[in-house]
Design a protein around this motif. Structure first.
Motif, PDB file in Angstrom:
ATOM      1  N   ARG A   1       0.848  -1.187   0.000  1.00 22.17           N
ATOM      2  CA  ARG A   1       0.000   0.000   0.000  1.00 22.17           C
ATOM      3  C   ARG A   1       0.887   1.241   0.000  1.00 22.17           C
ATOM      4  NH1 ARG A   1      -4.759  -2.376   1.142  1.00 22.17           N
ATOM      5  NH2 ARG A   1      -4.102  -3.929   2.644  1.00 22.17           N
ATOM      6  N   GLU A   2       0.484   2.224  -0.770  1.00 19.18           N
ATOM      7  CA  GLU A   2       1.239   3.473  -0.807  1.00 19.18           C
ATOM      8  C   GLU A   2       0.963   4.256   0.472  1.00 19.18           C
ATOM      9  OE1 GLU A   2       0.195   6.046  -4.088  1.00 19.18           O
ATOM     10  OE2 GLU A   2       2.164   7.028  -3.952  1.00 19.18           O
ATOM     11  N   VAL A   3       2.022   4.615   1.171  1.00 19.46           N
ATOM     12  CA  VAL A   3       1.866   5.414   2.386  1.00 19.46           C
ATOM     13  C   VAL A   3       2.787   6.625   2.295  1.00 19.46           C
ATOM     14  CG1 VAL A   3       1.253   3.435   3.862  1.00 19.46           C
ATOM     15  CG2 VAL A   3       3.654   4.128   3.678  1.00 19.46           C
ATOM     16  N   GLU A   4       2.506   7.609   3.117  1.00 17.20           N
ATOM     17  CA  GLU A   4       3.411   8.761   3.211  1.00 17.20           C
ATOM     18  C   GLU A   4       4.389   8.451   4.346  1.00 17.20           C
ATOM     19  OE1 GLU A   4       1.688  12.957   3.245  1.00 17.20           O
ATOM     20  OE2 GLU A   4       2.373  12.686   5.317  1.00 17.20           O
ATOM     21  N   ILE A   5       5.648   8.275   3.995  1.00 19.47           N
ATOM     22  CA  ILE A   5       6.626   7.821   4.991  1.00 19.47           C
ATOM     23  C   ILE A   5       6.882   8.916   6.037  1.00 19.47           C
ATOM     24  CG2 ILE A   5       9.087   7.218   5.299  1.00 19.47           C
ATOM     25  CD1 ILE A   5       7.554   4.824   4.302  1.00 19.47           C
TER      26      ILE A   5
END
Ligand code: 5GP
Length: 250
Positions: A82-86
């Motif tokens: 899943r794309e997350v904001e690191i």
């Protein structure tokens, strides 16, 4: 044939655009680096084994309710995530003194700590990932107080689980580094575990011999790096075969 869109290339992994919005493909390279990438090598097969170990650990953590970015493994070197904001922090949890902790505080390597200690480092290679306090994190908006609380609680849960998981196969979890991300779900934001969990970012010592089974084998030129990673995977029951060449890593 069309070329995939590369979103980001780090030292050990590449992120490509995923098949659906909100997904990415995480590719595990064989490249390994240490000491701010001043030491580099290509360790054949390392990416394949880390992909498997990280899949196994993330799946088990998910099953005990520690949500993370892992969706499924796609092939030998790739997983769908899943794309997350690191969150721009490296979260280190230590059970036994080693590495930078021993150097910084003069505590001999191998000394058990009175309790698990969580530290934060700013993810910034140019600044050599400096250690930061909660004051710095909130003042510069790298994370909110709520996110820090969530990260601390999740990290302790991960530590408890991994200590038991590795302990059951004769491996001592000395310390490890985690990364977290923000998962946006409508108008909600959730803090989830991201990146990878593998011998690249943990210190793992054999309980009987104290032999190192992690990236310190590369950092300290001890040899048989990939073989040690394969042995970790073998003990966890992820791969069947013994370490490459039939040799034991001990
Ligand atoms: P130390 O601070 O002693 O160098 O590392 C503590 C733990 O966090 C070790 O298990 C180490 O592998 C991990 N760690 C710290 N920084 C990094 C990093 O930049 N990359 C990786 N892969 N692991 C790290």
């Amino acid at each position: 044939m069309t070329r995939r869109k590369k979103i980001y290339e780090g030292k050990a992994k590449i992120l490509y655009e995923g098949p659906e919005p909100g997904t990415l493909i995480q590719y595990f390279k064989d490249d390994t680096t240490a000491f701010d990438a001043t030491k580099k090598a290509v360790l054949e097969g390392k990416g394949v084994i880390n992909n498997r170990i990280s899949e196994y650990i993330m799946t088990r953590l998910n099953s005990i309710g520690v949500q993370n970015h892992f969706i499924k493994r796609l092939n030998l070197r790739e997983q769908l995530i899943r794309e997350v904001e690191i969150v721009p922090l490296e979260v280190v949890c230590r059970n036994i003194a080693a590495g930078q902790f021993s150097t910084r505080f003069g505590v001999p390597e191998g000394q058990a700590l009175p309790r698990s200690i969580i530290e934060f480092y700013l993810k910034d290679d140019k600044l050599h990932d400096p250690m930061v306090a909660e004051e710095h994190i909130t003042a510069f908006n790298w994370a909110t107080t709520q996110e820090i609380d969530d990260i601390m609680a999740l990290t302790l849960r991960v530590n408890d689980f991994l200590t038991g998981m590795f302990g059951a196969v004769g491996i001592r979890l000395v310390d490890f580094k985690l990364e977290y991300g923000r998962l946006y779900e409508g108008d909600m934001v959730r803090t989830v575990l991201a990146d990878e969990i593998s011998p690249d970012c943990c210190r793992l010592w054999d309980v009987q011999t104290n032999e190192k089974m992690d990236k310190d084998r590369f950092r300290r030129d001890l040899g048989n790096v990939t073989e040690a990673y394969v042995e970790v995977a073998r003990r966890l029951g992820i791969v069947k075969q013994a370490a490459a060449g039939g040799e034991s890593v001990h």
